[in-house]
Structure formats: structure tokens, C-alpha cells
Enzyme design. Structure first.
Site, PDB file in Angstrom:
ATOM      1  N   GLY A  67       0.880  -0.988  -0.254  1.00 54.80           N
ATOM      2  CA  GLY A  67      -0.037  -0.065  -0.037  1.00 54.80           C
ATOM      3  C   GLY A  67       0.709   1.315  -0.186  1.00 54.80           C
ATOM      4  O   GLY A  67       2.175   1.166  -0.216  1.00 54.80           O
ATOM      5  N   HIS A  68       0.096   2.432   0.124  1.00 53.18           N
ATOM      6  CA  HIS A  68       0.981   3.633   0.213  1.00 53.18           C
ATOM      7  C   HIS A  68       1.104   4.297   1.562  1.00 53.18           C
ATOM      8  O   HIS A  68       1.369   5.383   1.767  1.00 53.18           O
ATOM      9  CB  HIS A  68       0.068   4.689  -0.792  1.00 53.18           C
ATOM     10  CG  HIS A  68      -0.021   4.095  -2.462  1.00 53.18           C
ATOM     11  ND1 HIS A  68      -0.707   5.036  -3.055  1.00 53.18           N
ATOM     12  CD2 HIS A  68       0.485   3.182  -2.945  1.00 53.18           C
ATOM     13  CE1 HIS A  68      -0.399   4.477  -4.218  1.00 53.18           C
ATOM     14  NE2 HIS A  68       0.183   3.394  -4.120  1.00 53.18           N
ATOM     15  N   GLY A  69       0.789   3.390   2.504  1.00 50.50           N
ATOM     16  CA  GLY A  69       1.222   3.976   3.765  1.00 50.50           C
ATOM     17  C   GLY A  69      -0.032   4.263   4.591  1.00 50.50           C
ATOM     18  O   GLY A  69      -1.218   4.259   4.113  1.00 50.50           O
TER      19      GLY A  69
END
Length: 402
Positions: free
Chosen positions: A247-249
Site C-alpha cells: 500500500g501507500h502507507g
């Protein structure tokens, strides 16, 4: 009555839909045929009639029957859009033991897949799955190319819900966001699993906006966008024990894209692990922001990075896919942000990136025991710091921005 008649009918219809689909072939999915099951089956009658006494309602004229428990029994059920609209202030529990599969026929959707509006004291729980069947339609997502793209349906949307809980369930392969929390107060999300491929577009795990008192605990999220995204107007958020990746965090923002956005404040993220994410702890705001707003009182503590890129990043020049204006007068203020005990490894040399605006610098940034090292061999661990003011103690010397 605490709920409107329409609201109660919508709840009972949800169970009826499951009963109606029991035993039928879910041709639009690759899952096994749907199965018969449980109390919802027993509650339905010939011709689509529905016996609500089988779900706990009483016909004696005295007992309050607005407390509803809806059972989605074990089995696989193909369903179209479900909309439950209050106002409803009674206790409503949706027990998800089976698997709901969203239709892939986009013409059936006017908005989201499952949307619950103005319902207080809501509990969604169980070991079942909400499967958005996103792989069939992700190719129709054009949001990476243009702003005015057609938004695909979110899987579970909670609007204006007070004192709610979502626990135990799995959200799988949403067409767009898996869960969207808007204008909600005092929400608990715990023991939830959210799963989609790392390259699936805009499949944020849990997004929230204009909400307060949201708590997320012991949740595992691996998606193609932000594991958790905290939008404008959100306050008093506590995130604990979350595992994120892919994911992107865990992100605050993006901020400033639209007019009249409100401040973000009092955000606490503790005891979380990020694994091979493209960003770690991120605050992102548009340089050409359309709103004047502030993000403040943000605290990160006891965070473990496992080969995540950009483990700590404040990006005040956020411009996704280069489809926005990459220059402009910043209107977003970021202040009073603390990072404590952030450790582990980074897949990018830049373990810390504080990319703040020259017109409105980031202030009150504190870094305490930040020790994240680049895991590669072709470069060294570094920090990139622009227009940020604060203090650093007990950090790797390469990461001391101040």
C-alpha cells in the site's frame, strides 16, 4: 419508533436478498454457488413476504422492535447496491457470517455498493467477507489520467453514523475505496482485514473525512493505495496495532484539493508496522491548494518499518500523476508533528523527507529516536529536509534535520 419504516424495511430487505439468492448460481463470480442458510431463510415467505418476528421483532404492540439484528448466514451471495437510510437511533446489528459478492454490472450502481446513512448505534460484525469483485472493473478506472474521472463504487460507506462499530469482517477487492467514513462520530474499527493487490487502483483500505473520534485497532490492511487515509475535517483519531502493506502507507491527506476543507487535528498513530509500502507515515498537501487549512497535533510512536520506501514524508508539493498544477501559493499549514521510536529499514535512501513550503514552513516538528536505515547497498541513508523547523534527539545522525 427510533427508525423510519423505510429504514427498517431496508434492513430486512438485506437479509431477504441473501435468502433469495441462497442456492442460486453466482454466475458473475468465480466463487462456489451460493448456499442456503440460517434465520434469513426462515424469515422469508412465499411471494417475497417477510416474517420479521423470526428476526426478533414482537407483534404484541408493547415491545420495541426497533432493535434489529440482521444475519447474513454462511454462503456466497451475489448482490447489487444496498442502501440503508435512516434516521435511526435504535440498536442495529448486521451479523456478517457469509460472503457478499458485489455485482460487476456497473450499470446497476447509482453510487456505492453498500451505503448506510444516518444510523446511530450501528454494529457490523462477523467473520464474513464483503467482496467488491474489483478485478472485473479496475480497467475502467481512469482517475490516474484525469481529475473528472468516473468514480467506481466504494464497497462500504458509512455516512453520518454515530457510535458505530465494524469488527471481524474482511473487505476484499473493492472497486474503489474499501471503506469510506464520512461525517461520523465515535467509530470503532477493530480486527478487520482489508485485502487487494498492491497494483489495484484507488483501493484505499479505510478513508475518513469530516469525522471525529475514529479508533482503528488490530487491523491488517494490504491494498493498492493508502492503507488508511485521513481526509480534511477529521479530528481525534487513534490508530493502534495496524499492519499495513502492500500500500501507500498511513496518510493524512491529500489536503487542499477542494474548496472549504476543514482542519485536521489530534491524530495519534501508535504500535503499527508498515511492510514494503511505497510510503510510510505521510502528510500530503497540494501546492496549489484550493483551501486554507491546518494539520496539527499529529503524533506517531512505536512504528516499525520493514523495507518501506519514504518511511517519514511530509510532502507539501503533492501532485499525483502530474495532472495537477505543480506550482502555486501554498495555503496549508503543517505544525506540531512528532515522530517517536520510528525504527526499521527503508527501501529508499531517503528515510526522512520533510518537503515543506517556503511560504508556509512546517513548524514544531520533533524527532525522537528515529532510527530507520536504508536496506540497499548502492547508496547511504539520508534525510531530505526543506523549510522544516523543529528538534531532533537520539536519532541516527544521518536523519537529524535540525
Amino acid at each position: 419508533m427510533a427508525c423510519t419504516d423505510n429504514a427498517m424495511r431496508a434492513l430486512f430487505l438485506l437479509a431477504l436478498v441473501c435468502a433469495a439468492h441462497a442456492g442460486k448460481d453466482t454466475k458473475e463470480s468465480s466463487s462456489a454457488p451460493a448456499k442456503e442458510g440460517g434465520d434469513a431463510k426462515a424469515a422469508s415467505g412465499p411471494g417475497g413476504s417477510f416474517d420479521i418476528t423470526k428476526l426478533g421483532a414482537s407483534g404484541n404492540g408493547k415491545t420495541d422492535s426497533t432493535k434489529a439484528t440482521i444475519l447474513i448466514p454462511k454462503g456466497d451471495y451475489l448482490v447489487g447496491p444496498l442502501n440503508f437510510t435512516g434516521p435511526c437511533k435504535g440498536d442495529v446489528t448486521i451479523q456478517v457470517d457469509g460472503n457478499l459478492l458485489a455485482t460487476t454490472d456497473l450499470s446497476q450502481y447509482k453510487g456505492n455498493w453498500i451505503e448506510i446513512l444516518r444510523v446511530d448505534n450501528l454494529v457490523i460484525t462477523g467473520k464474513g467477507t464483503l467482496d467488491g469483485q474489483g478485478p472485473a472493473v479496475w480497467s475502467k478506472n481512469s482517475c490516474a489520467k484525469k481529475y473528472d474521472c468516473k468514480i467506481l463504487p466504494n464497497s462500504l460507506v458509512l455516512d453520518y453514523v454515530n457510535n458505530g462499530e465494524v469488527s471481524g469482517i474482511t473487505l476484499l477487492n473493492s472497486k474503489f475505496f474499501h471503506m469510506n467514513v464520512f461525517q461520523c462520530k465515535d467509530m470503532l474499527i477493530k480486527d478487520v482485514t482489508v485485502t487487494a493487490p498492491g497494483d489495484s487502483p484507488n483501493t484505499d483500505g479505510i478513508h475518513m473525512g469530516d469525522s471525529s473520534g475514529v479508533t482503528i485497532v488490530n487491523t491488517v490492511i494490504g491494498v493498492g493505495d493508502d492503507c488508511i487515509s485521513i481526509g480534511p475535517g477529521t479530528s481525534k483519531v487513534n490508530i493502534t496495532g495496524v499492519t499495513c502493506g502492500p500500500g501507500h502507507g498511513i496518510s493524512i491527506g491529500s489536503l487542499g484539493r477542494y474548496k472549504d476543507e476543514k482542519d485536521v487535528t489530534d491524530i495519534n498513530v501508535k504500535d503499527c508496522t508498515l511492510k514494503k509500502t511505497s510510503n510510510g507515515l505521510r502528510i500530503k498537501a497540494y501546492e496549489d491548494a484550493a483551501s486554507v487549512l491546518t494539520a496539527s497535533k499529529i503524533h506517531y510512536e512505536n512504528i516499525k518499518m520493514e523495507d518501506s520506501a519514504n518511511p517519514i514524508i511530509i510532502d507539501m508539493k503533492y501532485c499525483p500523476n502530474k495532472i495537477c498544477t505543480a506550482s502555486g501559493a501554498s495555503k496549508v499549514t503543517v505544525k506540531d508533528v512528532s515522530f517517536k521510536n520510528v525504527t526499521g529499514t527503508s527501501s529508499s535512501p531517503e528515510a526522512v523527507s520533510l518537503l515543506c513550503s517556503d511560504k508556509i514552513p512546517c513548524t514544531g516538528v520533533t524527532m525522537d529516536n528515529v532510527k530507520v536505515e536504508y536496506s540497499g547497498t548502492n547508496n547511504k541513508t539520508m534525510a531530505v529536509c526543506k523549510n522544516a523547523k523543529g528538534t531532533a534527539t537520539g536519532c541516527l545522525k544521518e536523519l537529524a534535520c535540525f
